[in-house]
Enzyme design. Structure first.
Site, PDB file in Angstrom:
ATOM      1  N   SER A   1       0.993  -0.876   0.242  1.00 58.73           N
ATOM      2  CA  SER A   1      -0.583   0.295   0.039  1.00 58.73           C
ATOM      3  C   SER A   1       0.876   1.470  -0.075  1.00 58.73           C
ATOM      4  CB  SER A   1      -0.837  -0.181   1.630  1.00 58.73           C
ATOM      5  OG  SER A   1       0.034  -0.263   2.669  1.00 58.73           O
TER       6      SER A   1
ATOM      7  N   ASP B   1      -3.441   8.252   7.815  1.00 54.93           N
ATOM      8  CA  ASP B   1      -4.552   7.194   9.031  1.00 54.93           C
ATOM      9  C   ASP B   1      -4.030   6.290   9.768  1.00 54.93           C
ATOM     10  OD1 ASP B   1      -3.238   4.805   7.094  1.00 54.93           O
ATOM     11  OD2 ASP B   1      -4.465   4.481   5.570  1.00 54.93           O
TER      12      ASP B   1
ATOM     13  N   HIS C   1      -0.782   4.882   7.141  1.00 57.80           N
ATOM     14  CA  HIS C   1       0.180   5.535   6.091  1.00 57.80           C
ATOM     15  C   HIS C   1       0.528   6.818   6.766  1.00 57.80           C
ATOM     16  CE1 HIS C   1      -2.011   2.154   4.597  1.00 57.80           C
ATOM     17  NE2 HIS C   1      -1.474   2.049   4.203  1.00 57.80           N
TER      18      HIS C   1
END
Ligand SMILES: *[C@@H]1O[C@H](CO)[C@@H](O)[C@H](O)[C@H]1NC(C)=O
Ligand SMILES: *[C@@H]1O[C@H](CO)[C@@H](O)[C@H](O)[C@H]1NC(C)=O
Ligand SMILES: *[C@@H]1O[C@H](CO)[C@@H](O)[C@H](O)[C@H]1NC(C)=O
Length: 369
Positions: free
Chosen positions: A41, A333, A336
């Protein structure tokens, strides 16, 4: 799988790289034609948007609140490390995500991004995040789909010659710990050392496979200090800052990854590899946020959907509130980094003179070889 297990699994999703600082972009030219990107991610730019049943998606607001195109599947408020690095390399557009059906024809001539949030070096790692694309499958997609089309587009049958001008960025490994090892999936008797060695050996095979296909310039991203994320701190309240065993795993993996740069080179003739120590770059910010222009290094900027609310502790709430000034925060978040941190990491990756940050040299030099 029980509801509790699935929640726990979801909660631990993602995790990868990233590092550091704000210098100016040097004006030197780059010989690089573009970038092929593999990983999870931290470098995914929307591949999971197109996967049915993927739990690891960031295609909704407030993700992308500072991104020109809005929510795009990037797991941050603005640009990710790859976007910023691409600009420094003077790549004309954002690298397109592989799974987007419109990523065809002339759109692929500056590279393609294969990364998938929730995926890992090991095939088994992705399963708990729903439908994700493992690193092995990402490399297969490159080989079977993108490479033949690239040869067509560039009018060459000699992929070795073409590919030597591209950077191959690999950012994977964080999820192999959070979504695999620390869930006990590797077996109760497997030590952290043994598991880490398995990861490195597997990654080594994967890099050699890319080399056989013609890749010559590699950028290997370290795993972040995952014990310092808002998610980790929420799960394991600690007296002193970060969750030590999570960071220990990252440090061990990163040490192996750095060694790989020297160890694998003789086995991959004509290749050059750069290790980007995102762990150090981020740790430096987390330790001294204010001196680096940040105000909050432990809370997420967005309102995260917590485990108690049926969430994961990682992703933002759909349409949830966010901090007014994203530049003040290290984390967007639960896991991240914000764009501001991504700028630091990409800038250091590109032009840092410090071997503790980029080993044995920076991406700018790699691109000019
Ligand atoms: C993953 O997504 C792809 C694309 O939507 C789909 O073809 C595939 O069946 C999905 N796999 C699973 C296990 O859901
Ligand atoms: C590539 O190979 C194909 C089939 O061998 C041939 O038809 C084509 O002309 C070749 N293209 C170039 C640019 O060499
Ligand atoms: C784990 O290792 C110990 C000591 O080597 C051994 O006695 C035990 O049977 C092993 N357990 C499993 C589940 O393999």
């Amino acid at each position: 799988m029980s509801q509790n297990l699935s929640l726990f699994c979801v909660f631990l999703i993602f995790g990868l790289l990233t590092p550091s600082t704000c210098l100016n972009t040097p004006k030197q030219g780059s010989k690089s034609k573009g970038m092929f990107v593999f990983g999870s991610s931290l470098v995914d730019n929307g591949n999971n948007n197109f996967l049915a049943n993927s739990l690891a998606k960031a295609d909704f607001s407030p993700y992308g609140v500072d991104f020109p195109l809005g929510p795009s599947g990037r797991f941050t408020n603005g640009e990710n490390v790859i976007d910023i690095l691409g600009k420094k390399l003077k790549i004309p557009d954002y690298i397109p995500p592989f799974t987007d059906p419109s990523t065809r024809g002339t759109k692929i001539v500056h590279g393609v991004n294969f990364a998938s949030g929730g995926s890992g070096i090991l095939d088994a790692t992705g399963a708990l995040a729903g439908n994700v694309t493992s690193l092995n499958q990402q490399i297969s997609n490159f080989e079977k789909v993108t490479l033949p089309e690239l040869e067509l587009q560039l009018g060459s049958n000699n992929s070795k010659e073409i590919l030597s001008k591209f950077l191959f960025v690999v950012g994977s490994g964080g999820n192999d710990y959070s979504l695999n090892f620390f869930l006990g999936l590797a077996g109760s008797n497997v030590s952290l050392e043994a598991f880490t060695n398995t990861l490195t050996a597997t990654l080594s095979t994967q890099l050699k496979r890319l080399h056989e296909l013609g890749a010559r310039k590699f950028v290997l991203m370290a795993i972040n200090p995952n014990g310092c994320t808002p998610m980790a701190l929420a799960r394991v309240p600690t007296q002193e800052g970060c969750v030590e065993n999570l960071n220990r795993a990252s440090v061990m993996f990163n040490a192996n990854l750095k060694n790989l740069v020297d160890d694998i080179r003789p086995q991959m003739p004509g290749s050059n590899l750069v290790f980007v120590n995102a762990y150090k770059m981020m740790s430096d910010i987390i330790r001294f946020p204010r001196s680096r222009g940040f105000r909050d290094a432990s809370n997420s900027c967005c309102e995260v959907r917590q485990v108690s609310e049926g969430g994961t502790g990682i992703l933002c709430k759909r349409g949830g509130s966010i901090c007014p000034n994203r530049r003040d925060y290290v984390f967007f978040d639960g896991l991240h980094p914000t764009e501001a941190v991504n700028v630091v990491i990409a800038t250091k990756a590109f032009s840092s003179p410090l071997r503790a940050e980029v080993y044995p040299f920076n991406v700018m030099k790699l691109s000019q070889i």
